[in-house]
Motif scaffolding. Structure first.
Motif, PDB file in Angstrom:
ATOM      1  N   ASP A 102      35.600 -63.357  93.608  1.00  9.54           N
ATOM      2  CA  ASP A 102      35.657 -64.393  94.633  1.00  9.54           C
ATOM      3  C   ASP A 102      34.371 -65.220  94.667  1.00  9.54           C
ATOM      4  OD1 ASP A 102      33.975 -62.449  95.608  1.00  9.54           O
ATOM      5  OD2 ASP A 102      34.991 -62.197  97.512  1.00  9.54           O
ATOM      6  N   GLY A 103      33.741 -65.364  93.507  1.00  7.75           N
ATOM      7  CA  GLY A 103      32.500 -66.147  93.418  1.00  7.75           C
ATOM      8  C   GLY A 103      32.782 -67.636  93.406  1.00  7.75           C
ATOM      9  N   PRO A 104      31.730 -68.436  93.261  1.00  6.55           N
ATOM     10  CA  PRO A 104      31.889 -69.891  93.249  1.00  6.55           C
ATOM     11  C   PRO A 104      32.850 -70.334  92.149  1.00  6.55           C
ATOM     12  CG  PRO A 104      29.562 -69.261  93.266  1.00  6.55           C
ATOM     13  CD  PRO A 104      30.355 -68.014  93.058  1.00  6.55           C
ATOM     14  N   ALA A 105      33.703 -71.313  92.461  1.00  2.00           N
ATOM     15  CA  ALA A 105      34.711 -71.790  91.508  1.00  2.00           C
ATOM     16  C   ALA A 105      34.085 -72.420  90.266  1.00  2.00           C
ATOM     17  CB  ALA A 105      35.637 -72.792  92.189  1.00  2.00           C
ATOM     18  N   HIS A 106      32.913 -72.989  90.404  1.00  2.00           N
ATOM     19  CA  HIS A 106      32.283 -73.701  89.289  1.00  2.00           C
ATOM     20  C   HIS A 106      31.354 -72.817  88.440  1.00  2.00           C
ATOM     21  CE1 HIS A 106      29.374 -73.786  92.557  1.00  2.00           C
ATOM     22  NE2 HIS A 106      28.447 -73.914  91.632  1.00  2.00           N
TER      23      HIS A 106
ATOM     24  N   LYS B 143      24.628 -63.362  84.829  1.00  2.00           N
ATOM     25  CA  LYS B 143      24.511 -64.158  86.049  1.00  2.00           C
ATOM     26  C   LYS B 143      24.783 -63.337  87.304  1.00  2.00           C
ATOM     27  CE  LYS B 143      25.317 -68.611  84.036  1.00  2.00           C
ATOM     28  NZ  LYS B 143      26.000 -69.870  84.141  1.00  2.00           N
ATOM     29  N   LEU B 144      25.291 -62.129  87.135  1.00  2.00           N
ATOM     30  CA  LEU B 144      25.529 -61.228  88.263  1.00  2.00           C
ATOM     31  C   LEU B 144      24.459 -60.145  88.210  1.00  2.00           C
ATOM     32  CD1 LEU B 144      27.500 -60.466  90.583  1.00  2.00           C
ATOM     33  CD2 LEU B 144      28.675 -59.003  88.944  1.00  2.00           C
TER      34      LEU B 144
ATOM     35  N   GLU C 230      27.390 -58.082  96.462  1.00  2.80           N
ATOM     36  CA  GLU C 230      27.256 -58.648  97.798  1.00  2.80           C
ATOM     37  C   GLU C 230      28.308 -58.047  98.710  1.00  2.80           C
ATOM     38  OE1 GLU C 230      27.530 -62.916  97.560  1.00  2.80           O
ATOM     39  OE2 GLU C 230      26.121 -63.004  95.896  1.00  2.80           O
ATOM     40  N   LYS C 231      27.859 -57.562  99.856  1.00  2.00           N
ATOM     41  CA  LYS C 231      28.783 -57.003 100.845  1.00  2.00           C
ATOM     42  C   LYS C 231      29.871 -58.021 101.160  1.00  2.00           C
ATOM     43  CE  LYS C 231      28.226 -53.960 104.506  1.00  2.00           C
ATOM     44  NZ  LYS C 231      27.950 -53.115 105.402  1.00  2.00           N
ATOM     45  N   GLY C 232      31.127 -57.550 101.209  1.00  2.00           N
ATOM     46  CA  GLY C 232      32.249 -58.424 101.528  1.00  2.00           C
ATOM     47  C   GLY C 232      32.862 -59.128 100.325  1.00  2.00           C
ATOM     48  N   SER C 233      32.248 -59.024  99.153  1.00  2.00           N
ATOM     49  CA  SER C 233      32.775 -59.688  97.956  1.00  2.00           C
ATOM     50  C   SER C 233      33.651 -58.738  97.143  1.00  2.00           C
ATOM     51  CB  SER C 233      31.634 -60.195  97.073  1.00  2.00           C
ATOM     52  OG  SER C 233      31.021 -61.313  97.662  1.00  2.00           O
ATOM     53  N   THR C 234      34.495 -59.342  96.307  1.00  2.00           N
ATOM     54  CA  THR C 234      35.402 -58.602  95.441  1.00  2.00           C
ATOM     55  C   THR C 234      34.963 -58.765  93.996  1.00  2.00           C
ATOM     56  OG1 THR C 234      37.226 -59.011  96.967  1.00  2.00           O
ATOM     57  CG2 THR C 234      37.818 -58.327  94.736  1.00  2.00           C
TER      58      THR C 234
END
Length: 140
Positions: free
Chosen positions: A30-34, A68-69, A73-77
């Motif tokens: 669910d990271g940034p689309a770009h 890049k990771l 992050e808490k709440g992320s998938t």
């Protein structure tokens, strides 16, 4: 996937002699689309065989090709992947999990993919036994 010391994670795979893992990776679903936020490693031709790898650390003889990771992050998938082979056959695995699920694991528990990709929490020993049984089935 298991939590390590409360702040790190380890990807686990089949540990039988017939199996080999050649690539491990994690990306933010669910990271940034770009921008694809990922971390991935691949085994070099001379790299050692491993049955697990600590996420965001590169084992000796492996190469990082996505970086890049750098943390969860808490709440992320996220989606963790492993590619390799068993008995001459290509195999791959995929686990979708939330950072909160990883943080909630008790000592001795792991997140595993089950059935049609459902994520379940199970005992580490149960996971390793099931992975070993599955490995020997795939090899024969």
């Amino acid at each position: 996937m298991e939590a390590v010391n409360g702040s790190a994670a380890r990807l686990l795979t089949m540990a039988c002699s017939e199996s080999t893992a050649d690539q491990f990776g994690v990306y933010q679903d669910d990271g940034p689309a770009h921008e694809l936020r990922d971390w991935a490693i691949t085994r070099s031709f001379t790299g050692p065989r491993v049955d697990s790898v600590q996420v965001f650390k590169q084992p000796d003889g492996w190469k990082t090709y996505g970086s890049k990771l750098t943390g969860f992050e808490k709440g992320s998938t996220y989606v963790a992947t492993v590619d390799g082979g068993v008995g001459g056959r290509a195999v791959s695995g995929k686990l979708t999990f939330g950072a909160d699920q990883l943080l909630d694991l008790a000592v001795g528990e792991v997140l595993a993919s089950y059935g049609d990709g459902d994520t379940v929490t199970m005992g580490r020993d149960d996971f390793l036994k099931a992975a070993d049984d599955h490995c020997h089935e795939r090899a024969s």
